[in-house]
Design an enzyme around this catalytic site. Sequence first.
Site, PDB file in Angstrom:
ATOM      1  N   GLY A  16       0.807  -1.215   0.000  1.00 16.45           N
ATOM      2  CA  GLY A  16       0.000   0.000   0.000  1.00 16.45           C
ATOM      3  C   GLY A  16       0.833   1.255   0.000  1.00 16.45           C
ATOM      4  O   GLY A  16       0.561   2.197   0.754  1.00 16.45           O
ATOM      5  N   SER A 138      -3.644  -0.965  14.514  1.00 16.95           N
ATOM      6  CA  SER A 138      -4.413   0.261  14.726  1.00 16.95           C
ATOM      7  C   SER A 138      -4.840   0.324  16.177  1.00 16.95           C
ATOM      8  O   SER A 138      -5.088  -0.716  16.806  1.00 16.95           O
ATOM      9  CB  SER A 138      -5.665   0.268  13.835  1.00 16.95           C
ATOM     10  OG  SER A 138      -6.551   1.324  14.203  1.00 16.95           O
ATOM     11  N   TYR A 152     -13.424  -3.961  11.227  1.00 13.96           N
ATOM     12  CA  TYR A 152     -12.050  -3.490  11.018  1.00 13.96           C
ATOM     13  C   TYR A 152     -11.219  -3.690  12.278  1.00 13.96           C
ATOM     14  O   TYR A 152     -10.094  -4.213  12.230  1.00 13.96           O
ATOM     15  CB  TYR A 152     -12.081  -2.013  10.622  1.00 13.96           C
ATOM     16  CG  TYR A 152     -10.748  -1.315  10.626  1.00 13.96           C
ATOM     17  CD1 TYR A 152      -9.852  -1.492   9.581  1.00 13.96           C
ATOM     18  CD2 TYR A 152     -10.390  -0.460  11.665  1.00 13.96           C
ATOM     19  CE1 TYR A 152      -8.620  -0.843   9.575  1.00 13.96           C
ATOM     20  CE2 TYR A 152      -9.175   0.204  11.667  1.00 13.96           C
ATOM     21  CZ  TYR A 152      -8.289   0.004  10.620  1.00 13.96           C
ATOM     22  OH  TYR A 152      -7.076   0.647  10.621  1.00 13.96           O
ATOM     23  N   ALA A 153     -11.767  -3.284  13.425  1.00 11.76           N
ATOM     24  CA  ALA A 153     -11.051  -3.415  14.685  1.00 11.76           C
ATOM     25  C   ALA A 153     -10.760  -4.874  15.005  1.00 11.76           C
ATOM     26  O   ALA A 153      -9.676  -5.217  15.486  1.00 11.76           O
ATOM     27  CB  ALA A 153     -11.857  -2.765  15.814  1.00 11.76           C
ATOM     28  N   ALA A 154     -11.727  -5.741  14.736  1.00 17.70           N
ATOM     29  CA  ALA A 154     -11.529  -7.167  15.000  1.00 17.70           C
ATOM     30  C   ALA A 154     -10.439  -7.746  14.098  1.00 17.70           C
ATOM     31  O   ALA A 154      -9.625  -8.569  14.535  1.00 17.70           O
ATOM     32  CB  ALA A 154     -12.840  -7.921  14.802  1.00 17.70           C
ATOM     33  N   ALA A 155     -10.418  -7.327  12.826  1.00 17.08           N
ATOM     34  CA  ALA A 155      -9.374  -7.805  11.909  1.00 17.08           C
ATOM     35  C   ALA A 155      -7.998  -7.316  12.344  1.00 17.08           C
ATOM     36  O   ALA A 155      -7.007  -8.064  12.282  1.00 17.08           O
ATOM     37  CB  ALA A 155      -9.683  -7.349  10.487  1.00 17.08           C
ATOM     38  N   LYS A 156      -7.909  -6.075  12.801  1.00 23.29           N
ATOM     39  CA  LYS A 156      -6.625  -5.559  13.287  1.00 23.29           C
ATOM     40  C   LYS A 156      -6.208  -6.245  14.592  1.00 23.29           C
ATOM     41  O   LYS A 156      -5.010  -6.455  14.830  1.00 23.29           O
ATOM     42  CB  LYS A 156      -6.711  -4.043  13.485  1.00 23.29           C
ATOM     43  CG  LYS A 156      -6.729  -3.249  12.185  1.00 23.29           C
ATOM     44  CD  LYS A 156      -5.437  -3.416  11.398  1.00 23.29           C
ATOM     45  CE  LYS A 156      -5.333  -2.427  10.258  1.00 23.29           C
ATOM     46  NZ  LYS A 156      -4.090  -2.603   9.467  1.00 23.29           N
ATOM     47  N   ILE A 185      -4.300   9.463  11.581  1.00 24.08           N
ATOM     48  CA  ILE A 185      -3.191  10.043  10.822  1.00 24.08           C
ATOM     49  C   ILE A 185      -3.756  11.019   9.800  1.00 24.08           C
ATOM     50  O   ILE A 185      -4.733  10.713   9.106  1.00 24.08           O
ATOM     51  CB  ILE A 185      -2.384   8.952  10.090  1.00 24.08           C
ATOM     52  CG1 ILE A 185      -1.916   7.876  11.072  1.00 24.08           C
ATOM     53  CG2 ILE A 185      -1.169   9.566   9.389  1.00 24.08           C
ATOM     54  CD1 ILE A 185      -1.278   6.676  10.393  1.00 24.08           C
TER      55      ILE A 185
END
Length: 260
Positions: A16, A138, A152-156, A185
């Site tokens: 990325g 994150s 998203y939080a669970a994947a991180k 950011i």
Amino acid sequence: MSIDLGLDGKRALVTGGTKGLGAAVVQALATAGVRVATTARTVPESGSGRIHYIAADLTTARDCANVAGEVLRMFGGIDIIVDVLGGSSAPAGGFAALTDEEWRREIDHNLMPAVRLDRALLPSMIAQGSGVLIHVTSIQHRLPLPESTTAYAAAKAALSTYSKSLSKEVAAKGVRVVRVSPGWIETDAAVALAERLAREAGTDYEGGKRIIMKSLGGIPLGRPAKPAEVADLITFLASPRAAAITGSEHVIDCGTVPTA
């Protein structure tokens, strides 16, 4: 960074790497003398100097395998992997809005690229007895926003746990695994979000930033981190100067997370 980090001639893959934090990491490593390969779905037509671009969709197993193969052919090995790729497209609406497809998409975007690339490239690091893996997690895995970032939080969180386990497995083989956990950011995408919120609220950009900071419970420093600030931390952690650091998570969030 003006100090010599001992990175000249090292070989790195940054995922990325054409926008936001990824682009800042690519530039910081290249400035430190690293030969960098970086990925994105859409890339410039050609690289420049130490930077080589690879077009890929890393949410797919096929493109992860292709990128790993191209990196090994290009460099003959790899010293540093920085997994920056991540983000969320899940809708607002809490748990009820998260279908199986939304869960799969978040995991494929935020966990599986690191897992697949590590699996493909770690053997070459182990063979040479050295290497550094940096996984960008994150603060959301510690401070999720139920309305919009649960998946998203669970994947991180999964990425963070995977990283810790991997660090225990490969440290004795000369490979360090480190996590960097940013808060908000101020990337181009974040600026666009603040500007949109400002327009909707009838305020200016600074007012839009305050809306975001309030949603996060406040940021003691009163501002988001700059991409270059996070990139400098990552560059240091990738360097021999950080040779005793592995298995740890380094939060860079301007004080957002309220607990130790």
